[in-house]
Design an enzyme around this catalytic site. Structure first.
Site, short mmCIF file in Angstrom:
data_model
loop_
_atom_site.label_atom_id
_atom_site.label_comp_id
_atom_site.label_asym_id
_atom_site.label_seq_id
_atom_site.Cartn_x
_atom_site.Cartn_y
_atom_site.Cartn_z
N TYR A 1 0.85 -1.21 0.00
CA TYR A 1 0.00 0.00 0.00
C TYR A 1 0.88 1.26 0.00
CZ TYR A 1 -4.32 2.62 0.64
OH TYR A 1 -5.40 3.48 0.46
N LYS B 1 -3.26 8.61 2.97
CA LYS B 1 -4.50 8.41 3.74
C LYS B 1 -4.35 8.94 5.16
CE LYS B 1 -7.18 6.35 0.69
NZ LYS B 1 -8.21 7.15 0.00
P1 NAD Z 1 -12.67 3.60 -8.06
O1 NAD Z 1 -11.53 3.36 -9.00
O2 NAD Z 1 -13.98 3.07 -8.43
O3 NAD Z 1 -12.79 5.15 -7.71
C1 NAD Z 1 -11.68 6.01 -7.67
C2 NAD Z 1 -12.17 7.30 -8.27
O4 NAD Z 1 -11.17 8.33 -8.17
C3 NAD Z 1 -12.48 7.17 -9.77
O5 NAD Z 1 -13.83 7.53 -10.01
C4 NAD Z 1 -11.55 8.16 -10.44
O6 NAD Z 1 -12.13 8.77 -11.58
C5 NAD Z 1 -11.35 9.15 -9.30
N1 NAD Z 1 -10.17 10.01 -9.51
C6 NAD Z 1 -8.87 9.66 -9.55
N2 NAD Z 1 -8.11 10.75 -9.87
C7 NAD Z 1 -8.98 11.79 -10.02
C8 NAD Z 1 -8.83 13.16 -10.36
N3 NAD Z 1 -7.63 13.69 -10.64
N4 NAD Z 1 -9.94 13.95 -10.42
C9 NAD Z 1 -11.17 13.43 -10.15
N5 NAD Z 1 -11.37 12.14 -9.85
C10 NAD Z 1 -10.29 11.33 -9.78
O7 NAD Z 1 -12.17 2.97 -6.67
P2 NAD Z 1 -12.79 3.02 -5.20
O8 NAD Z 1 -12.16 1.86 -4.50
O9 NAD Z 1 -14.25 3.17 -5.25
O10 NAD Z 1 -12.10 4.33 -4.59
C11 NAD Z 1 -12.80 5.38 -3.98
C12 NAD Z 1 -12.10 5.81 -2.71
O11 NAD Z 1 -12.21 4.76 -1.74
C13 NAD Z 1 -10.60 6.08 -2.87
O12 NAD Z 1 -10.23 7.18 -2.07
C14 NAD Z 1 -9.98 4.80 -2.29
O13 NAD Z 1 -8.66 5.01 -1.84
C15 NAD Z 1 -10.94 4.55 -1.16
N6 NAD Z 1 -10.89 3.20 -0.58
C16 NAD Z 1 -11.00 2.10 -1.37
C17 NAD Z 1 -10.93 0.84 -0.80
C18 NAD Z 1 -11.02 -0.39 -1.65
O14 NAD Z 1 -10.58 -1.47 -1.19
N7 NAD Z 1 -11.58 -0.33 -2.85
C19 NAD Z 1 -10.79 0.70 0.59
C20 NAD Z 1 -10.71 1.85 1.38
C21 NAD Z 1 -10.75 3.10 0.79
#
Ligand code: NAD
Length: 258
Positions: free
Chosen positions: A156, A163
């Protein structure tokens, strides 16, 4: 349940139906929120328009959080529909893929560090800065974090630092905006298979481990996260601000499993 009736909430970060933001939009619409959406670039436009229609919304705006101008333009356009609104969900994270593979000290770079912090942490307060005067009293802002902010998790890497910065951002924003009646919170979600998560090396292995080690003996879903997000953005959570709520089935409280 109508506990978000008459609330106008902007949702960022939908890239696919697997996105955590999709689960959040679904739960918020079920609670009768009025929603607007952003998309990162033209690749996502028609897809997000289609999802927005499913959630009875036609407000779909371009916003690349890497650019202040893009953020400001988006809120200016949102103002034509909603002069005032009740909060936004920041579900955005990004780091170059090579940062998520291997020995942290070896793979981290100055650029990787900057990009991770800029897109995954700074962008949250950048959005708040830009729309502050459009937020209603009692508005609520929400972001998405991960356990890598608190623990060293293999692969990570620098995203864990970003984060940690994001979680501190939640506390500083909550303290700054609280006097205006605005609450700011984060959800630390357990691992979920999404586009962003597929960039982490050995993500499947991580999911398999969590399935057996998590107290509830399953990994969480975007529906689990969505329900908690809807709660945090509603008046049911009127006394909660500056909080990071773990929605991970209890994984964070464990050390060893059977
Ligand atoms: P995802 O890929 O579906 O979503 C990530 C989003 O970030 C995408 O829609 C992308 O377009 C957007 N993004 C990236 N760069 C950008 C920019 N410059 N401008 C605007 N938008 C931008 O993945 P996800 O897992 O749904 O991620 C959403 C959030 O949840 C993130 O912050 C991720 O770190 C967090 N998260 C995810 C997990 C997991 O296991 N999937 C766990 C904990 C936290």
């Amino acid at each position: 349940m109508n506990f978000l009736a008459n609330k106008r909430i902007l949702i960022t970060g939908i890239a696919s139906k697997l996105s955590i933001a999709y689960g959040i939009a679904q739960a918020m619409r079920n609670a009768k929120a009025d929603l607007a959406f952003t998309y990162q670039n033209n690749k996502f436009k028609s897809r997000v328009e289609e999802y927005a229609a499913q959630f009875d919304s036609s407000i779909v705006l371009l916003c690349d959080v890497a650019e202040d101008k893009s953020i400001d333009t988006m809120f200016k356009k949102l103002k034509d529909y909603w002069p005032k609104f009740d909060g936004f969900v920041h579900s955005i994270g990004f780091v170059p893929k090579e940062q998520l593979d291997g020995d942290y000290v070896n793979v981290v770079t100055r650029d990787g560090f900057k990009i991770a912090h800029d897109i995954s942490s700074y962008s949250f307060v950048a959005m708040a800065k830009s729309c502050r005067n459009m937020l209603n009293q009692d508005a609520s802002l929400l972001t998405l974090s991960y356990l890598g902010a608190e623990r060293a998790i293999h692969n990570y890497n620098v995203m864990g630092l970003a984060k940690a910065s994001l979680e501190a951002n939640v506390r500083y924003m909550a303290n700054a905006m609280g006097p205006n009646g605005i609450r700011v919170n984060g959800i630390s979600a357990g691992p979920i298979r999404t586009l962003a998560a597929s960039g982490i090396k050995n993500f499947r292995k991580m999911l398999a481990y969590c399935q057996v080690a998590t107290p509830i003996r399953r990994t969480v879903t975007i529906e689990d996260v969505g329900k908690a997000a809807a709660f945090l953005c509603s008046s049911l959570a009127s006394g909660i601000s500056g909080e990071i709520l773990h929605v991970d089935g209890g994984f964070n409280i464990t050390v060893m499993h059977e």
